[in-house]
Scaffold this active site. Structure first.
Site, PDB file in Angstrom:
ATOM      1  CG  HIS A 102      -1.648   1.259   1.483  1.00  0.00           C
ATOM      2  ND1 HIS A 102      -2.953   1.472   1.109  1.00  0.00           N
ATOM      3  CD2 HIS A 102      -1.231   2.405   2.071  1.00  0.00           C
ATOM      4  CE1 HIS A 102      -3.308   2.703   1.449  1.00  0.00           C
ATOM      5  NE2 HIS A 102      -2.287   3.294   2.053  1.00  0.00           N
ATOM      6  CD  GLU A 103       2.474   3.524   3.728  1.00  0.00           C
ATOM      7  OE1 GLU A 103       2.895   4.604   3.294  1.00  0.00           O
ATOM      8  OE2 GLU A 103       1.422   3.415   4.371  1.00  0.00           O
ATOM      9  CG  HIS A 154       0.364   6.256  -0.597  1.00  0.00           C
ATOM     10  ND1 HIS A 154      -0.813   6.822  -1.001  1.00  0.00           N
ATOM     11  CD2 HIS A 154       0.112   5.699   0.616  1.00  0.00           C
ATOM     12  CE1 HIS A 154      -1.742   6.626  -0.073  1.00  0.00           C
ATOM     13  NE2 HIS A 154      -1.205   5.940   0.913  1.00  0.00           N
ATOM     14  CD  GLU A 212      -4.426   6.664   2.278  1.00  0.00           C
ATOM     15  OE1 GLU A 212      -4.102   5.463   2.380  1.00  0.00           O
ATOM     16  OE2 GLU A 212      -3.595   7.589   2.359  1.00  0.00           O
ATOM     17  CG  ASP A 261      -6.580   0.521   0.391  1.00  0.00           C
ATOM     18  OD1 ASP A 261      -5.466   0.547   0.956  1.00  0.00           O
ATOM     19  OD2 ASP A 261      -7.649   0.795   0.973  1.00  0.00           O
TER      20      ASP A 261
HETATM   21 ZN   LIG Z   1      -2.107   5.265   2.665  1.00  0.00          ZN
END
Ligand SMILES: [Zn+2]
Length: 423
Positions: free
Chosen positions: A278-279, A282, A362, A366
């Site tokens: 997930h990071e 980003h 976000e 995801d």
């Molecule tokens: Zn996040």
């Protein structure tokens, strides 16, 4: 009172009243669902955890209301008591109007305001967080953190402030372009050196053990997603709190991935992998660059506004300052101070837009994690555990979460992850 002073007062009150109203709305909504775990969450949290999350939410909410009232009262008294137009000439009478004296004046006001807010910060950490078992900060760590923060402000903030004021005298009417550029370069440098120079002042960073399967797994993920990283480090977040987190910092070859030790303790290996995915999402979706772009734009808008206000006599007079034309630091400093105090009453109304944007990021991160992992279950499991461990509010009022939340709620994220699966 001038028309602008009345407008400023209305803006301050409108913000405080809106915040109190949203907070009450949210509390009622949480209480209405407090009797039993609502059906969508029955698989995720047990009864005692749910009850504690309700208590924690309500306690934080009530404390937030105290902070809102305190901040508004402080701002109103600082702006309308006449203390600033009294302090400014008293200060210049003693220390002169040189650039360094003016930087010192702004700095001293900033320090004074943060000292006034210290008791509330103390209460939040030791009483509120402590009551729910989150606080692990010792008094010594807390005091040292404040002193280190002050030291950094003196070493980095004060010279930057002086440089910006110097630019006013050097470059005249277009000073704000130069000032914004200098501040942006400074921010970028700070981002670059923070992982190496600033963050180690506050926390210990240790590389993941060499022969652990977790380390192999996370480096394999970084390789697979073409996210070159030199190190994956564990930060002693447990030094201050039982809340958990993960992030990456730095650019290019300085980049490192940081996992809180609290996160390692709470999640299994595949869950940790999904959080890291997930990071990385980003980064891959260029969220970092986009946010940086917006903040650069914000710095320019802010300085343009100060430069414009610094040439309006009514702005000075509204708060009791004398107006002097010309590009001397001492002529612009009152406008800077007033702008810094009032900026939040404007930016507050834009925060829901920023949060909406952040929630979209976000969802994208995801979806990236799900695609990278080839399944959604690890991330769903990680989010459920973290929600439980952090006692996050499971039932925020939709208006409240839309206004304040930088992340979608657990339910929203799960639904989005399941929807991706069915495509
Ligand atoms: Zn996040």
């Amino acid at each position: 009172m001038s028309l602008f002073a009345i407008l400023a007062l209305v803006l301050i009150l409108a913000r405080a009243i809106t915040e109190l109203w949203l907070s009450r709305l949210n509390e009622r909504h949480v209480r209405a669902h407090a009797d039993e775990v609502p059906p969508p969450f029955r698989e995720m949290v047990d009864e005692p955890t749910y009850r504690r999350s309700v208590d924690y939410t309500l306690a934080k909410s009530r404390f937030g209301e105290v902070v809102t009232v305190f901040d508004a009262a402080l701002l109103i008294s600082v702006l309308f008591s006449g203390v600033l137009p009294w302090a400014f000439p008293s200060f210049t009478a003693s220390f002169g109007t040189s650039v360094s004296a003016m930087a010192g004046f702004l700095f001293a006001i900033g320090v004074a305001l943060s000292i006034v807010s210290l008791p509330l910060a103390w209460y939040a950490q030791f009483k509120l967080e402590g009551r729910f078992g989150f606080n692990t900060t010792t008094v010594q760590t807390w005091v040292l953190d404040r002193l280190k923060g002050l030291l950094l402000a003196v070493l980095l903030g004060l010279p930057l402030l002086a440089l910006v004021l110097k630019l006013i005298e050097w470059s005249g009417p277009n000073w704000w372009i130069w000032a914004a550029a200098v501040v942006i370069v400074f921010q970028l440098l700070l981002l670059l050196i923070a992982p190496a120079v600033i963050m180690p002042l506050f926390n210990k960073f240790t590389p993941l053990p060499k022969d652990s399967t977790l380390r192999e797994r996370l480096f394999a993920l970084a390789l697979r997603t073409d996210f070159p990283t030199r190190s994956i480090e564990v930060m002693d977040g447990s030094k201050r709190s039982r809340h958990s987190n993960a992030f990456f910092t730095g650019f290019g070859r300085f980049r490192k991935i940081v996992l809180f030790d609290t996160l390692l303790a709470q999640l299994g290996e595949s869950e940790l992998e999904s959080v890291l995915a997930h990071e990385i999402g980003h980064y891959k979706k260029r969220h970092v660059v986009k946010l940086l772009g917006v903040s650069i734009f914000g710095v320019f808008v802010g300085f343009a506004a100060v430069a414009w206000l610094a040439r309006r006599e009514w702005f000075y007079r509204a708060f009791g300052f004398e107006y002097h034309a010309g590009f001397a630091a001492a002529n612009v400093v009152p406008a800077m101070l007033l702008f810094a105090l009032l900026a939040g009453t404007i930016s507050f109304w834009f925060s829901p837009l920023v949060h909406m944007w952040s929630r979209r990021f976000e969802y994208e991160a995801d979806a990236f994690a799900r695609a990278t992992m080839g399944e959604a279950q690890s991330l769903v499991q990680a989010l459920r555990k973290l929600t439980g461990k952090n006692l996050s509010n499971l039932t925020p009022h939709p208006l409240y979460s839309n206004f304040y939340y930088s992340h979608p709620t657990l339910l929203e994220r799960e639904r989005a992850l399941q929807a991706v699966r069915s495509l």
